[in-house]
Design an enzyme around this catalytic site. Structure first.
Site, PDB file in Angstrom:
ATOM      1  N   GLY A   6       0.830  -1.206   0.000  1.00 44.81           N
ATOM      2  CA  GLY A   6       0.000   0.000   0.000  1.00 44.81           C
ATOM      3  C   GLY A   6       0.867   1.260   0.000  1.00 44.81           C
ATOM      4  N   THR A   7       2.037   1.132  -0.595  1.00 47.75           N
ATOM      5  CA  THR A   7       3.009   2.234  -0.637  1.00 47.75           C
ATOM      6  C   THR A   7       2.416   3.504  -1.257  1.00 47.75           C
ATOM      7  OG1 THR A   7       4.511   0.426  -1.230  1.00 47.75           O
ATOM      8  CG2 THR A   7       5.434   2.660  -1.193  1.00 47.75           C
ATOM      9  N   THR A   8       1.732   3.324  -2.390  1.00 48.98           N
ATOM     10  CA  THR A   8       1.180   4.462  -3.133  1.00 48.98           C
ATOM     11  C   THR A   8       0.207   5.242  -2.238  1.00 48.98           C
ATOM     12  OG1 THR A   8       1.207   2.907  -4.981  1.00 48.98           O
ATOM     13  CG2 THR A   8       0.155   5.036  -5.372  1.00 48.98           C
TER      14      THR A   8
ATOM     15  N   HIS B 118      12.117   0.703  -0.310  1.00 49.69           N
ATOM     16  CA  HIS B 118      11.811  -0.693   0.036  1.00 49.69           C
ATOM     17  C   HIS B 118      13.058  -1.374   0.602  1.00 49.69           C
ATOM     18  CE1 HIS B 118       7.947  -0.648  -1.949  1.00 49.69           C
ATOM     19  NE2 HIS B 118       8.409  -0.686  -3.187  1.00 49.69           N
TER      20      HIS B 118
ATOM     21  N   ARG C  69       1.482  -5.621   5.088  1.00 52.05           N
ATOM     22  CA  ARG C  69       0.165  -6.128   4.707  1.00 52.05           C
ATOM     23  C   ARG C  69       0.194  -7.631   4.868  1.00 52.05           C
ATOM     24  NH1 ARG C  69      -2.331  -5.180  -1.396  1.00 52.05           N
ATOM     25  NH2 ARG C  69      -4.495  -5.613  -0.809  1.00 52.05           N
TER      26      ARG C  69
ATOM     27  N   ARG D  29      -5.380  -1.632  -8.270  1.00 52.60           N
ATOM     28  CA  ARG D  29      -6.054  -2.827  -8.783  1.00 52.60           C
ATOM     29  C   ARG D  29      -7.404  -2.961  -8.094  1.00 52.60           C
ATOM     30  NH1 ARG D  29      -6.282  -8.486  -7.912  1.00 52.60           N
ATOM     31  NH2 ARG D  29      -5.397  -8.117  -5.857  1.00 52.60           N
ATOM     32  N   LYS D  30      -7.451  -3.601  -6.917  1.00 52.44           N
ATOM     33  CA  LYS D  30      -8.733  -3.798  -6.238  1.00 52.44           C
ATOM     34  C   LYS D  30      -8.795  -3.117  -4.876  1.00 52.44           C
ATOM     35  CE  LYS D  30     -10.689  -8.195  -7.745  1.00 52.44           C
ATOM     36  NZ  LYS D  30     -11.002  -9.542  -7.212  1.00 52.44           N
TER      37      LYS D  30
ATOM     38  N   SER E 225      -1.077  -9.524  -4.870  1.00 54.92           N
ATOM     39  CA  SER E 225      -0.914  -8.198  -5.473  1.00 54.92           C
ATOM     40  C   SER E 225       0.400  -8.119  -6.266  1.00 54.92           C
ATOM     41  CB  SER E 225      -0.941  -7.138  -4.364  1.00 54.92           C
ATOM     42  OG  SER E 225      -0.904  -5.852  -4.900  1.00 54.92           O
TER      43      SER E 225
ATOM     44  N   TYR F 102      -1.763  -2.453   6.624  1.00 52.96           N
ATOM     45  CA  TYR F 102      -2.725  -2.062   5.582  1.00 52.96           C
ATOM     46  C   TYR F 102      -4.157  -2.346   6.032  1.00 52.96           C
ATOM     47  CZ  TYR F 102      -4.878  -2.090   0.871  1.00 52.96           C
ATOM     48  OH  TYR F 102      -5.662  -1.845  -0.236  1.00 52.96           O
TER      49      TYR F 102
END
Ligand code: A3P
Length: 322
Positions: free
Chosen positions: A71-73, A132, A154, A288-289, A162, A220
């Site tokens: 969930g970096t973004t 990272h 996460r 994505r989702k 993912s 996350y």
């Protein structure tokens, strides 16, 4: 080998480093090299080494650190928005026209990639960076100066699913597609970008226990479940707490809305924009989702049991549950 690892620097030196390291080609789109116990994509390893050698932290620097696909973004968007909330109105906000990876650049993937040595001295404080890089391999001044680090992880199964989707989306032609079973085998062995996953998470978990004032450890799933209280906690940790007046006026909700999956993923910059005009990958690969538990749609019962078992074994006694 350690000598070579420590040198880094010029292309020639880096070529030598690469030659001496264990290599894995199974993910197809990226070759991974094992450096200081972690697996790095070939194109970013030079960035890791260059940042270790040249990055000089300031004590006011803020770091957003994650395993890929944690969930970096999202966390970069939230962090940027908290810190800069007095500088922009909702209609002039940089996140409307820029992806958060452009606003909060990665050390190894962007700033120091390809052996670059960027001049970061002119950036205003607080500077916000992403990475990272594993805990043990961070550029030394980050820990020496007690910089503030927000770490996001996460659950193992969603992270894996993912990651698998991500590499297949970035892959281009069908020759670069990797079957989920093959990706799973590598992942279980710890062979994944910036992995082993468990050791990455545990490194920062332990650091957060040792230095709770400097390292905030987030999940996350908690961020999805109660974004508001997690956001307030994050703001306080960063040194930008929300006043009760701000909360009343809706400042927290405004940031949550702006950084939500629905809002960010529908912006033109994130549908068709690119971080690097030379590479044919659009920013929509980062969206994505955004669901907790999507692994149920992809993993067999056997895979679930195996991954759960590894996670339990690795985290045993650490006090961390994923
Ligand atoms: P899924 O593939 O499960 O959908 P990273 O940013 O570290 O690359 O992680 C990408 C994951 O975060 C993807 O998960 C993506 O959909 C999800 N994500 C991206 N933006 C998000 C947001 N604003 N809120 C929640 N999740 C988000």
């Amino acid at each position: 080998e350690r000598d070579a690892q420590e040198k880094g620097g010029s292309n020639y030196e880096c070529d030598n480093v690469f030659r001496s390291l264990p290599k894995e080609e199974g993910w197809k789109i990226i070759d991974l090299y094992q450096y200081q116990q972690f697996w790095y994509p070939d194109r970013y390893l030079t960035g890791v080494i260059s940042s270790q050698k040249h990055f000089q932290a300031r004590d006011t620097d803020l770091f957003v650190i994650t395993t890929p696909k944690a969930g970096t973004t999202w966390l970069k968007s939230l962090t940027f928005s908290i810190v800069n909330r007095s500088n922009y109105t909702p209609s002039t906000h940089p996140l409307l026209t820029k992806n958060s990876h452009a606003l909060v650049p990665f050390l190894e993937i962007r700033l120091y990639a390809n052996n670059q040595i960027p001049d970061l001295s002119t950036l205003q404080s607080p500077r916000i960076f992403g990475t990272h890089i594993s805990c043990g391999s961070l550029p030394e001044s980050i820990k020496d100066l007690n910089c503030r680090i927000v770490y996001l992880c996460r659950n193992t199964k969603d992270t894996f699913v993912s990651l698998w989707h991500f590499y297949n989306k970035c892959g281009g032609g069908s020759q670069n597609k990797i079957e989920i079973g093959d990706a799973f085998e590598l992942y279980c062995k710890g062979v994944s970008a910036f992995g082993p996953f468990w050791e990455h998470v545990l490194g920062y978990w332990k650091l957060s226990l040792e230095r709770p004032n400097n390292v905030l450890f987030l999940k996350y799933e908690d961020l999805i479940e109660d974004t508001s209280s997690q956001l307030k906690k994050l703001a306080e940790f960063l040194g930008y707490p929300f006043s009760s007046e701000e909360v009343e006026k809706g400042a927290v909700d405004e940031i949550i809305r702006l950084c939500s999956f629905e809002s960010l993923s529908n912006l033109e910059v994130n549908k068709t924009g690119k971080l690097n005009p030379k590479i044919d990958i659009t920013n929509n690969v980062f969206f994505r989702k955004a669901k907790v538990g999507d692994w149920e749609n992809h993993l067999t019962q056997e895979m679930v049991e195996r991954l759960d078992h590894i996670t339990q074994e690795k985290l045993n006694g650490s006090g961390l549950e994923l």
